[in-house]
Structures are given as C-alpha cells and as structure tokens.
Design an enzyme around this catalytic site. Structure first.
Site, PDB file in Angstrom:
ATOM      1  N   ARG A  15       0.773  -1.235  -0.009  1.00  0.00           N
ATOM      2  CA  ARG A  15      -0.040  -0.146  -0.020  1.00  0.00           C
ATOM      3  C   ARG A  15       0.979   1.299   0.031  1.00  0.00           C
ATOM      4  O   ARG A  15       2.064   1.324   0.485  1.00  0.00           O
ATOM      5  CB  ARG A  15      -0.826   0.166   1.024  1.00  0.00           C
ATOM      6  CG  ARG A  15      -2.070  -1.163   1.255  1.00  0.00           C
ATOM      7  CD  ARG A  15      -2.796  -1.101   2.551  1.00  0.00           C
ATOM      8  NE  ARG A  15      -2.153  -1.771   3.813  1.00  0.00           N
ATOM      9  CZ  ARG A  15      -2.322  -1.935   4.777  1.00  0.00           C
ATOM     10  NH1 ARG A  15      -3.491  -1.480   5.148  1.00  0.00           N
ATOM     11  NH2 ARG A  15      -1.663  -2.412   5.590  1.00  0.00           N
ATOM     12  N   LYS A  46       1.934   1.921   7.538  1.00  0.00           N
ATOM     13  CA  LYS A  46       2.205   1.316   8.795  1.00  0.00           C
ATOM     14  C   LYS A  46       3.206   1.978   9.671  1.00  0.00           C
ATOM     15  O   LYS A  46       3.753   3.067   9.092  1.00  0.00           O
ATOM     16  CB  LYS A  46       2.854  -0.099   8.327  1.00  0.00           C
ATOM     17  CG  LYS A  46       1.863  -0.943   7.645  1.00  0.00           C
ATOM     18  CD  LYS A  46       0.679  -1.218   8.348  1.00  0.00           C
ATOM     19  CE  LYS A  46       0.880  -2.203   9.659  1.00  0.00           C
ATOM     20  NZ  LYS A  46      -0.262  -2.390  10.656  1.00  0.00           N
ATOM     21  N   TYR A  89      -0.981   4.379  10.818  1.00  0.00           N
ATOM     22  CA  TYR A  89      -1.345   3.248  11.773  1.00  0.00           C
ATOM     23  C   TYR A  89      -0.143   2.845  12.606  1.00  0.00           C
ATOM     24  O   TYR A  89       0.886   2.810  12.222  1.00  0.00           O
ATOM     25  CB  TYR A  89      -1.864   2.002  10.969  1.00  0.00           C
ATOM     26  CG  TYR A  89      -3.098   1.977  10.112  1.00  0.00           C
ATOM     27  CD1 TYR A  89      -4.297   2.296  11.022  1.00  0.00           C
ATOM     28  CD2 TYR A  89      -3.309   1.946   8.810  1.00  0.00           C
ATOM     29  CE1 TYR A  89      -5.468   2.086  10.405  1.00  0.00           C
ATOM     30  CE2 TYR A  89      -4.339   1.625   8.321  1.00  0.00           C
ATOM     31  CZ  TYR A  89      -5.511   1.979   9.152  1.00  0.00           C
ATOM     32  OH  TYR A  89      -6.788   2.132   8.352  1.00  0.00           O
ATOM     33  N   HIS A 146      -0.728   1.356  16.281  1.00  0.00           N
ATOM     34  CA  HIS A 146      -1.376   0.163  17.130  1.00  0.00           C
ATOM     35  C   HIS A 146       0.030   0.017  18.227  1.00  0.00           C
ATOM     36  O   HIS A 146       0.731  -1.002  18.389  1.00  0.00           O
ATOM     37  CB  HIS A 146      -1.178  -1.188  16.234  1.00  0.00           C
ATOM     38  CG  HIS A 146      -2.189  -1.084  15.163  1.00  0.00           C
ATOM     39  ND1 HIS A 146      -3.565  -1.183  15.695  1.00  0.00           N
ATOM     40  CD2 HIS A 146      -2.149  -0.945  13.659  1.00  0.00           C
ATOM     41  CE1 HIS A 146      -4.381  -1.182  14.317  1.00  0.00           C
ATOM     42  NE2 HIS A 146      -3.613  -0.858  13.395  1.00  0.00           N
ATOM     43  N   ASP A 153      -2.423  -7.273  15.331  1.00  0.00           N
ATOM     44  CA  ASP A 153      -1.758  -6.053  15.164  1.00  0.00           C
ATOM     45  C   ASP A 153      -2.103  -5.158  16.547  1.00  0.00           C
ATOM     46  O   ASP A 153      -1.261  -4.218  16.847  1.00  0.00           O
ATOM     47  CB  ASP A 153      -2.227  -5.136  13.862  1.00  0.00           C
ATOM     48  CG  ASP A 153      -3.414  -4.928  13.696  1.00  0.00           C
ATOM     49  OD1 ASP A 153      -4.428  -5.175  14.572  1.00  0.00           O
ATOM     50  OD2 ASP A 153      -3.924  -4.490  12.686  1.00  0.00           O
TER      51      ASP A 153
END
Length: 371
Positions: A15, A75, A94, A96, A270
C-alpha cells in the site's frame, strides 16, 4: 507545509499512503508534496503519475524525513526509520502502539507528534480510518482461512461450503464489529455454517436481522467460546478495544478443544491478538502450528490487496491529512475533535490513556499538549 510519503518497508506491504488525487488536493491547498521514488508501484501508481499531479519525486526516505513537516504513511515506522524522525514532526499513520512497547518508547524518544489512524474517532464512537481496512481484513480472513484449511497447507482438508451429502464447515467469529460482520458475510456467502459471538446484545440483534439464515448469533462468554471451539473448523478473532491491547479470549488450554488441522485467523494480532498463542507473521511466512491448530497472524493483511485497500484507505485519510496540513499542530486538533482523538504521543508525552496504562508510563492529558 511540506508533506512527505515514503515507500513502505514492512514485509510484503504494497500500500501507499497518498495517491495522485491526494497529491493534487494538497497542492491546490498550497502545500509541497514529496513522494519517494517507486512508493506507489505496489498499488500500480507510477512516479510519472505522481509528478503529473504535482508531487516532487525524491530518491530516498532520508530526504523525505529530513524535509517533511508531516509524514503520511500506512504502517508504523520500523527500527531503521526511528533515527530519521525528528522532534515536532507530525507522523500520520497506523501505529497500534498497544502491541509494542519498543515502538512506543522509540516514538517517545523522537519527540515526534504521533497521530494514529486507528484512534481517530467520530462523536458516534465510530473509527472512520480503521473501518475500510477492517472491511478488507474481515473479508480476507475467510479467504485466507479457506486456503489454509486445505490439506497441503496443513489444514483439515475441508471445503467451507461442503458438497451435497457432506457437511459444511463451521466458521466461528469472535467479535461482531466491522471485521466480524464482513467475515460473516463472506463465509456465509461461501456456504459455511457461521456463528458470531459478541457481548453487545444490540449489535447481535442487528446482525441477526441482516445476516442470512446460515449465520447464528450468540452472546460471548468463556463457556460459549469453549463450546463453539469444539466444532470450529475456522476461528476468526475480530475483537477491538480502541487504542488498547486486545483481550485474550482463547487461551492455550482452550485451544486443545479444537480439531487437529483447524485454522485460526486472528485479525486482532496488530493489537496483540485475542488468541493467547498468536504472534505476528508475514505474508511470506503467514502460518505456524500450535496445539495442532494452524495459526495465521499476518499483521498487514490488506497490504496483499493494495490495489483495493490503498484506495479504500486514502478515501478516508485524505480529508484528515488536508486538515492537518492546513491547520498544523495543534490548531487542527483544536478545530477537529476526531483528529484530537488520534493523538497518541506528543513530543515524548503519552496522551492516550490506554497506552500509558498498558506499559506503566506517565499519562499526560491531551489538553495539556494543546495549550
């Protein structure tokens, strides 16, 4: 503002965080956009397309991080990227954090402003930047689970739909949110017998209304989970607690109730995972076996279908990215409560209570960093 998008370097992550339409919109708003060379190739976007939209193509991630006021990624930064970040720089991606104390402490040390896609929250409680990837991951969970149920993949060697005269497979989904609902829709469409477990009765009523007849809803508790594990051919973990580690709902001892060759796909991996025996894996090496059960723990499932997931993601992230670029920090946060909810770490201070609690770190109320 200078906005930069580097190429993703996580294993099998195809991505990209900005597409040409996003570049064009940021440029119209007066911002400079830097794109690392070949960043969009995994999605099928060429450097020429970015250039035509007004981006400057740069040859290294070092230049992106050195020049950009805001870095937009997909990410979390990896260890080789940590030294490139600088104090006050906005990182929009992201994260996490609850799944990694190492990442949390590393981002604190950089002094960056960490805005996490997954905790941006609307007044109705929905998580708009998590929703599209949850939709993709939920659908992929069944697709991957069906593949690893095949005998060459060390699964039970059964077909989800069965055939006339042979029973259908049983798919058990723990969690009835976006991931769980999308997984149930696909599994039911493939002909499996599906059970969704959740603790929200209103959500179960809704799912019972909209799902086909081969989907059963059950209230989730330890007794019911144990009971359904005995019949599960495919178990999908679809539990989410915003900003926090996923609760362990299936222990190693409970796993022994499952059939040899059954498959687990834990989409919550995740955020630490809701299966005690799960650990992160990659698309290159997606599975391993514990207690005779195949475990699938890929943390970036949507990365494998970048042609779909990049556009689904950027449709949602772009308005927030533009607001951040236009307003900067902290003004954009004060103007947009949803964006403010995305703040996790600011200049070394943890402002999301769930992360501070997870790792025993001091918590700073978000209002203090916005003064």
């Amino acid at each position: 503002m200078i906005v930069g998008t580097p190429k993703e370097i996580k294993d099998d992550e195809y991505r990209v965080a900005l597409v040409p339409a996003g570049v064009e919109q940021l440029r119209r708003a007066g911002h400079t956009v830097l794109i690392e060379a070949s960043a969009g190739l995994g999605t099928g976007v060429s450097d020429d397309e970015y250039s035509e939209a007004g981006a400057e193509i740069v040859t290294s991630p070092e230049e992106i991080y050195r020049r950009a006021d805001m870095v937009i990624k997909v990410k979390e930064p990896l260890p080789q990227e940590y030294p490139l970040l600088r104090a006050g720089q906005i990182i929009f991606t992201y994260f996490h954090f609850a799944a990694s104390e190492e990442l949390t402490r590393a981002m604190m040390a950089t002094g960056a402003v960490c805005v996490a896609y997954e905790t941006i929250q609307l007044p109705d409680g929905s998580l708009p930047l998590l929703t599209p990837m949850s939709e993709v991951a939920g659908r992929m969970a069944v697709q991957e689970g069906a593949k690893y149920l095949e005998r060459p993949m060390e699964g039970r060697g059964i077909l989800l739909a069965g055939v006339p005269g042979v029973a259908r497979a049983h798919v058990v989904i723990i969690g009835g949110g976006i991931v769980g609902a999308n997984a149930a829709k696909v599994a039911a469409g493939m002909g499996a017998n599906v059970t969704i477990l959740d603790v929200n009765i209103e959500r179960l009523r809704y799912l019972d209304d909209v799902m086909p007849k081969n989907v059963t809803t059950l209230y989730s508790n330890a007794y019911t989970i144990r009971d359904k594990l005995r019949e599960a051919d495919l178990l999908i973990g679809a539990v989410l607690v915003r900003g926090a580690r996923a609760p362990i709902l299936v222990t190693r001892e409970m796993l022994k109730l499952m059939k040899p060759g059954a498959v687990i796909v834990d989409v919550a991996v995740d955020q630490g995972g809701c299966i005690e025996t799960i650990h992160p894996t990659t698309h290159g090496h997606p599975t391993y076996i514990e207690e005779g059960v195949v475990h699938y723990g890929v943390t970036n499932m949507p990365g494998a279908v970048a042609g779909t997931s990049t556009y689904a993601l950027t449709n949602e992230t772009l308005p927030y990215a533009v607001h951040l670029a236009n307003g900067g920090f902290p003004r954009a946060m004060l103007e947009n409560p949803a964006l403010k909810a995305g703040l996790n770490i600011v200049r070394g201070k943890v402002v999301l209570a769930e992360i501070a609690e997870q790792f025993g770190l001091p918590h700073t109320p978000v209002e203090e960093v916005l003064l």
